[in-house]
Structures are given as C-alpha cells and as structure tokens.
Design a protein around this motif. Structure first.
Motif, PDB file in Angstrom:
ATOM      1  N   PHE A 105       0.636  -1.081  -0.081  1.00  0.00           N
ATOM      2  CA  PHE A 105       0.130   0.050  -0.090  1.00  0.00           C
ATOM      3  C   PHE A 105       0.811   1.220   0.011  1.00  0.00           C
ATOM      4  N   THR A 106       1.024   1.937  -1.317  1.00  0.00           N
ATOM      5  CA  THR A 106       1.742   3.013  -1.180  1.00  0.00           C
ATOM      6  C   THR A 106       0.854   4.378  -0.433  1.00  0.00           C
ATOM      7  N   TRP A 107       1.656   5.269  -0.038  1.00  0.00           N
ATOM      8  CA  TRP A 107       0.958   6.508   0.499  1.00  0.00           C
ATOM      9  C   TRP A 107       0.007   6.908  -0.376  1.00  0.00           C
ATOM     10  N   ASP A 108       0.447   7.079  -1.639  1.00  0.00           N
ATOM     11  CA  ASP A 108      -0.477   7.601  -2.620  1.00  0.00           C
ATOM     12  C   ASP A 108      -1.890   6.706  -2.726  1.00  0.00           C
ATOM     13  N   TYR A 109      -1.903   5.434  -2.799  1.00  0.00           N
ATOM     14  CA  TYR A 109      -2.819   4.458  -2.757  1.00  0.00           C
ATOM     15  C   TYR A 109      -3.609   4.764  -1.620  1.00  0.00           C
ATOM     16  N   LEU A 110      -3.041   4.671  -0.404  1.00  0.00           N
ATOM     17  CA  LEU A 110      -3.795   4.770   1.055  1.00  0.00           C
ATOM     18  C   LEU A 110      -4.738   6.124   0.837  1.00  0.00           C
ATOM     19  N   HIS A 111      -3.957   7.180   0.307  1.00  0.00           N
ATOM     20  CA  HIS A 111      -4.678   8.559   0.222  1.00  0.00           C
ATOM     21  C   HIS A 111      -5.777   8.237  -0.699  1.00  0.00           C
ATOM     22  N   HIS A 112      -5.657   7.800  -1.785  1.00  0.00           N
ATOM     23  CA  HIS A 112      -6.848   7.371  -2.664  1.00  0.00           C
ATOM     24  C   HIS A 112      -8.035   6.557  -2.018  1.00  0.00           C
ATOM     25  N   LEU A 113      -7.561   5.444  -1.302  1.00  0.00           N
ATOM     26  CA  LEU A 113      -8.654   4.683  -0.744  1.00  0.00           C
ATOM     27  C   LEU A 113      -9.324   5.424   0.466  1.00  0.00           C
ATOM     28  N   GLY A 114      -8.738   6.319   1.312  1.00  0.00           N
ATOM     29  CA  GLY A 114      -9.474   7.216   2.096  1.00  0.00           C
ATOM     30  C   GLY A 114     -10.241   8.253   1.613  1.00  0.00           C
ATOM     31  N   SER A 115      -9.569   8.783   0.609  1.00  0.00           N
ATOM     32  CA  SER A 115     -10.651   9.809  -0.123  1.00  0.00           C
ATOM     33  C   SER A 115     -11.969   9.310  -0.802  1.00  0.00           C
ATOM     34  N   ASN A 116     -11.931   8.052  -1.205  1.00  0.00           N
ATOM     35  CA  ASN A 116     -12.976   7.386  -1.912  1.00  0.00           C
ATOM     36  C   ASN A 116     -13.725   6.394  -1.038  1.00  0.00           C
ATOM     37  N   LYS A 117     -13.557   6.323   0.039  1.00  0.00           N
ATOM     38  CA  LYS A 117     -13.796   5.293   0.926  1.00  0.00           C
ATOM     39  C   LYS A 117     -15.219   4.719   0.801  1.00  0.00           C
ATOM     40  N   PHE A 118     -16.065   5.801   0.694  1.00  0.00           N
ATOM     41  CA  PHE A 118     -17.387   5.658   0.867  1.00  0.00           C
ATOM     42  C   PHE A 118     -18.077   4.938  -0.544  1.00  0.00           C
ATOM     43  N   SER A 119     -17.551   5.672  -1.553  1.00  0.00           N
ATOM     44  CA  SER A 119     -17.717   5.026  -3.061  1.00  0.00           C
ATOM     45  C   SER A 119     -17.267   3.840  -3.155  1.00  0.00           C
ATOM     46  N   LEU A 120     -16.032   3.547  -2.884  1.00  0.00           N
ATOM     47  CA  LEU A 120     -15.422   2.119  -3.070  1.00  0.00           C
ATOM     48  C   LEU A 120     -16.257   1.236  -2.120  1.00  0.00           C
ATOM     49  N   SER A 121     -16.523   1.483  -1.036  1.00  0.00           N
ATOM     50  CA  SER A 121     -17.428   0.630  -0.063  1.00  0.00           C
ATOM     51  C   SER A 121     -18.530   0.233  -0.745  1.00  0.00           C
ATOM     52  N   ARG A 122     -19.300   1.085  -1.361  1.00  0.00           N
ATOM     53  CA  ARG A 122     -20.642   1.027  -1.934  1.00  0.00           C
ATOM     54  C   ARG A 122     -20.600   0.323  -3.241  1.00  0.00           C
ATOM     55  N   ASN A 123     -19.491   0.343  -4.017  1.00  0.00           N
ATOM     56  CA  ASN A 123     -19.245  -0.516  -5.310  1.00  0.00           C
ATOM     57  C   ASN A 123     -18.997  -1.780  -4.918  1.00  0.00           C
ATOM     58  N   TYR A 124     -18.176  -1.956  -3.637  1.00  0.00           N
ATOM     59  CA  TYR A 124     -18.053  -3.646  -3.342  1.00  0.00           C
ATOM     60  C   TYR A 124     -19.165  -4.223  -2.987  1.00  0.00           C
ATOM     61  N   ILE A 125     -19.889  -3.573  -2.127  1.00  0.00           N
ATOM     62  CA  ILE A 125     -21.412  -4.210  -1.645  1.00  0.00           C
ATOM     63  C   ILE A 125     -22.183  -4.451  -2.795  1.00  0.00           C
ATOM     64  N   ARG A 126     -22.144  -3.569  -3.997  1.00  0.00           N
ATOM     65  CA  ARG A 126     -23.072  -3.819  -5.128  1.00  0.00           C
ATOM     66  C   ARG A 126     -22.571  -5.019  -5.678  1.00  0.00           C
ATOM     67  N   THR A 127     -21.387  -5.066  -5.938  1.00  0.00           N
ATOM     68  CA  THR A 127     -20.603  -6.228  -6.624  1.00  0.00           C
ATOM     69  C   THR A 127     -21.050  -7.481  -6.141  1.00  0.00           C
ATOM     70  N   LEU A 128     -20.882  -7.624  -4.665  1.00  0.00           N
ATOM     71  CA  LEU A 128     -21.162  -8.641  -3.972  1.00  0.00           C
ATOM     72  C   LEU A 128     -22.523  -9.273  -4.366  1.00  0.00           C
ATOM     73  N   ARG A 129     -23.674  -8.082  -4.087  1.00  0.00           N
ATOM     74  CA  ARG A 129     -24.948  -8.358  -4.201  1.00  0.00           C
ATOM     75  C   ARG A 129     -25.044  -9.010  -5.733  1.00  0.00           C
ATOM     76  N   LYS A 130     -24.657  -8.384  -6.764  1.00  0.00           N
ATOM     77  CA  LYS A 130     -24.618  -8.795  -7.989  1.00  0.00           C
ATOM     78  C   LYS A 130     -24.261 -10.117  -8.369  1.00  0.00           C
ATOM     79  N   HIS A 131     -23.326 -10.703  -7.840  1.00  0.00           N
ATOM     80  CA  HIS A 131     -22.877 -12.101  -7.706  1.00  0.00           C
ATOM     81  C   HIS A 131     -23.464 -13.059  -6.835  1.00  0.00           C
TER      82      HIS A 131
END
Length: 141
Positions: A105-131
């Motif tokens: 996990f690079t510092w840049d990637y951790l910043h990206h994950l933190g900045s986009n945490k809610f949309s990434l989490s929402r997409n993850y849940i949607r993907t699980l439901r889809k499958h």
C-alpha cells in the motif's frame, strides 16, 4: 516565440503534476486487528478497516474469484491485521490474518482509498450483491 510557448506549456504541466500529487504522509497507526489510521500533511485523516484494506489490496491473490472477468474478493468481513512492515519511504506491506501479505500500500494509494472510501465501499457491496456473494466467510462443511 514558439520556444516561449513551449516553456509556458511545460511550466503548466509541471504545476498540474505537482498539484495532482496527494499530500505527504504524516502518521500511520495500526489498530490491530481491525483498522489502520493514516494522517496526511494536508490534515486529512482516514480510518480504514481491515476488511476494506484486504478487499482493495493492490496485489493479485489466488483467493480472488473471477466472475465474468470481474475480480471479486468476498468473505472477508472478519479479517484482521496481524502486522505491517514499512517498505522504503513510500509504502507499507500489511499482513492479514488470512495470511495475505503480498500487497504494498503506497502512501498515494492509501490517500486514494481514504478519499474514496464511501464510494469504493458502496461499489464493493453492489458487486457482491450482483454475484450473490457475501462479506461473511463461507461456512466449513
């Protein structure tokens, strides 16, 4: 005249690249087994759960299920963080209790994950439901 325009264009590109860089990491604190806290020089602080980090690990993993060409990690609701090791001055390798440890996990990637945490989490849940998958681990027979 053309040289002046080229110089001005180069300065704009350098300025844009500098502005696009995420802030410098100020603090990384492990809160095993459940989370990591990262703080950046711009004052942004992110609390990232072990499950979120495991799902968005930047490494290829044999435990990823590929469904219709889409990589899906599931069953990681209760995954924990065992330890972390610094990788140079640019990142950290996290060892999870499912023994996954190949992602850096690079510092840049951790910043990206933190900045986009809610949309990434929402997409993850949607993907699980889809499958038809779950965040919960599969029960052993």
């Amino acid at each position: 005249m053309a040289a002046a325009r080229a110089g001005a264009a180069a300065r704009r590109l350098c300025h844009a690249a500098a502005a696009a860089q995420p802030p410098r990491l100020k603090k990384l604190a492990l809160h095993p087994p459940k989370s990591v806290e990262v703080q950046f020089a711009d004052g942004s602080t992110f609390h990232l759960s072990a499950e979120f980090l495991r799902v968005y690990s930047p490494a290829a993993d044999s435990k990823i299920r590929s469904i219709a060409g889409e990589k899906v990690i599931f069953g990681r609701r209760h995954v924990g963080i065992m330890s972390a090791e610094s990788i140079g001055n640019y990142g950290v390798r996290i060892l999870f209790d499912d023994l996954h440890k190949t992602g850096i996990f690079t510092w840049d990637y951790l910043h990206h994950l933190g900045s986009n945490k809610f949309s990434l989490s929402r997409n993850y849940i949607r993907t699980l439901r889809k499958h038809g998958l779950s965040r919960d681990p599969q029960r052993r027979k």
